[in-house]
Design a protein around this motif. Structure first.
Motif, PDB file in Angstrom:
ATOM      1  N   TYR A 123       0.975  -1.143   0.017  1.00 52.56           N
ATOM      2  CA  TYR A 123      -0.106  -0.071  -0.088  1.00 52.56           C
ATOM      3  C   TYR A 123       1.010   1.331  -0.182  1.00 52.56           C
ATOM      4  CZ  TYR A 123      -4.492   2.594   0.379  1.00 52.56           C
ATOM      5  OH  TYR A 123      -5.326   3.576   0.312  1.00 52.56           O
ATOM      6  N   PHE A 126       1.994   2.677  -3.267  1.00 52.84           N
ATOM      7  CA  PHE A 126       1.349   3.788  -4.062  1.00 52.84           C
ATOM      8  C   PHE A 126       1.742   5.155  -4.089  1.00 52.84           C
ATOM      9  CE2 PHE A 126      -1.821   7.211  -3.534  1.00 52.84           C
ATOM     10  CZ  PHE A 126      -2.494   7.176  -4.883  1.00 52.84           C
ATOM     11  N   TYR A 127       2.101   5.616  -3.173  1.00 51.76           N
ATOM     12  CA  TYR A 127       2.530   7.156  -2.782  1.00 51.76           C
ATOM     13  C   TYR A 127       3.657   7.512  -4.118  1.00 51.76           C
ATOM     14  CZ  TYR A 127      -0.471   6.517   1.202  1.00 51.76           C
ATOM     15  OH  TYR A 127      -1.460   6.547   1.822  1.00 51.76           O
ATOM     16  N   TYR A 161      -9.807   9.538 -12.732  1.00 47.48           N
ATOM     17  CA  TYR A 161     -10.233  10.411 -11.668  1.00 47.48           C
ATOM     18  C   TYR A 161     -11.713  10.900 -11.963  1.00 47.48           C
ATOM     19  CZ  TYR A 161      -6.154   9.925  -8.696  1.00 47.48           C
ATOM     20  OH  TYR A 161      -5.232   9.358  -7.968  1.00 47.48           O
ATOM     21  N   GLN A 201      -2.295   8.044   6.544  1.00 50.92           N
ATOM     22  CA  GLN A 201      -3.827   8.007   6.466  1.00 50.92           C
ATOM     23  C   GLN A 201      -4.362   8.975   7.698  1.00 50.92           C
ATOM     24  OE1 GLN A 201      -6.257   6.723   4.169  1.00 50.92           O
ATOM     25  NE2 GLN A 201      -4.249   6.195   2.829  1.00 50.92           N
ATOM     26  N   SER A 213     -11.968   2.412  -5.933  1.00 53.63           N
ATOM     27  CA  SER A 213     -10.915   2.838  -5.311  1.00 53.63           C
ATOM     28  C   SER A 213     -10.011   3.600  -6.273  1.00 53.63           C
ATOM     29  CB  SER A 213     -10.035   1.785  -4.733  1.00 53.63           C
ATOM     30  OG  SER A 213      -8.685   2.032  -4.583  1.00 53.63           O
ATOM     31  N   HIS A 215      -7.249   5.015  -5.892  1.00 57.99           N
ATOM     32  CA  HIS A 215      -5.915   4.707  -5.588  1.00 57.99           C
ATOM     33  C   HIS A 215      -5.509   3.318  -6.473  1.00 57.99           C
ATOM     34  CE1 HIS A 215      -5.499   6.647  -1.610  1.00 57.99           C
ATOM     35  NE2 HIS A 215      -5.316   7.580  -2.428  1.00 57.99           N
TER      36      HIS A 215
END
Length: 284
Positions: A123, A126-127, A161, A201, A213, A215
């Protein structure tokens, strides 16, 4: 203006009109309206100045990366402005017909600590995903194999998006964690990646915007573009992205349905974006 410029211009105009029409349902609405006006002015300014030097080009091309975050955040505060209530019951009812036990609960009963840390690593991946892959495409934009890669990627993500934004407003849903009043339902073992994701988060997570989602959508769009333009790198991205999908459910950020829907949108758009001509060209 290119496709993404026009799309986000339309998005901010639409959000501004929505805020004006439904301001009684939106806390701090003047601040959101002011930001939409600023965003519109930024889009127009940078679209006109993008050919005046590398710094202006960089600011113009990477402005959407800011909007991916700010519009996502703004939509979360407008979630109930149209429907007035969360629609989670539909998602929960659908999944109850598929699973004997909620996947999140099953994983919390069976996952070992080292597995949880792998999920958190996925997870966390993702960033940097879009900044790194998009950054390579932008840096190599003058090389023939990568000439349209950055523009195609950004335009494709913009479409994804916009689909997510519209769904969040028309079908507002909370994450499983939000429904019980927290941002994350993680384990207590607290590895380095789990703590890092939890900190992000807790400081930047939103309330709402669960289905689909965004993401996961972004991750699969980037993955498809990596397979098209960086085929030797792409297999190394697949593993953390799959972990990301599972980790999003484990930590209560999403229902399984949210993840599957986000992945489906990302795969479909990624295939379209990498197999067709660029969605739009800059208008000289």
């Amino acid at each position: 203006m290119n496709f993404t410029d026009r799309a986000y211009l339309a998005v901010h105009v639409a959000l501004g009109l929505l805020i004006c029409a439904r301001h009684e349902h939106v806390s701090h609405w003047p601040a959101y309206l002011a930001w939409d006006v600023v965003a519109i002015l930024l889009i127009v300014l940078l679209a006109r100045k993008q050919h005046d030097g590398k710094a202006w080009r960089f600011a113009h091309d990477w402005l959407p990366a800011i909007f991916f975050i700010t519009v996502f955040e703004q939509i979360s505060f407008l979630s109930l402005s149209l429907r007035g209530g969360w629609q989670n019951a539909h998602v929960i009812g659908f999944e109850s017909g598929l699973f004997r036990m909620p996947p999140m609960e099953w994983m919390h009963e069976h996952a070992r600590d080292w597995v949880v840390e792998f999920l958190s690593f996925g997870y966390f991946a993702f960033y940097p995903l879009y900044p790194v892959v998009g950054g390579l495409f932008w840096a190599w934009r003058d090389r023939p194999p990568f000439r349209d890669a950055f523009r195609r990627l950004t335009d494709t993500l913009t479409i994804g998006y916009v689909i997510c934004y519209a769904t969040y407003l028309l079908f507002p849903t909370q994450s499983p964690a939000n429904r019980v009043g927290v941002q994350q339902i993680g384990s207590t073992h607290g590895g380095i990646f789990e703590r890092a994701v939890g900190d992000i988060q807790n400081h930047a997570g939103v309330h709402g915007n669960a289905f689909p989602s965004a993401h996961i959508m972004l991750a699969f769009v980037v993955l498809l573009f990596a397979y098209r333009y960086l085929p030797k790198v792409a297999p190394w991205l697949l593993f953390p992205i799959l972990l990301m999908c599972v980790g999003a459910v484990y930590d209560g950020y999403h229902y399984t349905t949210d993840v599957v829907a986000g992945a489906a949108i990302g795969i479909l758009l990624g295939m379209m974006g990498t197999r067709t001509e660029a969605i739009s060209r800059d208008l000289e």
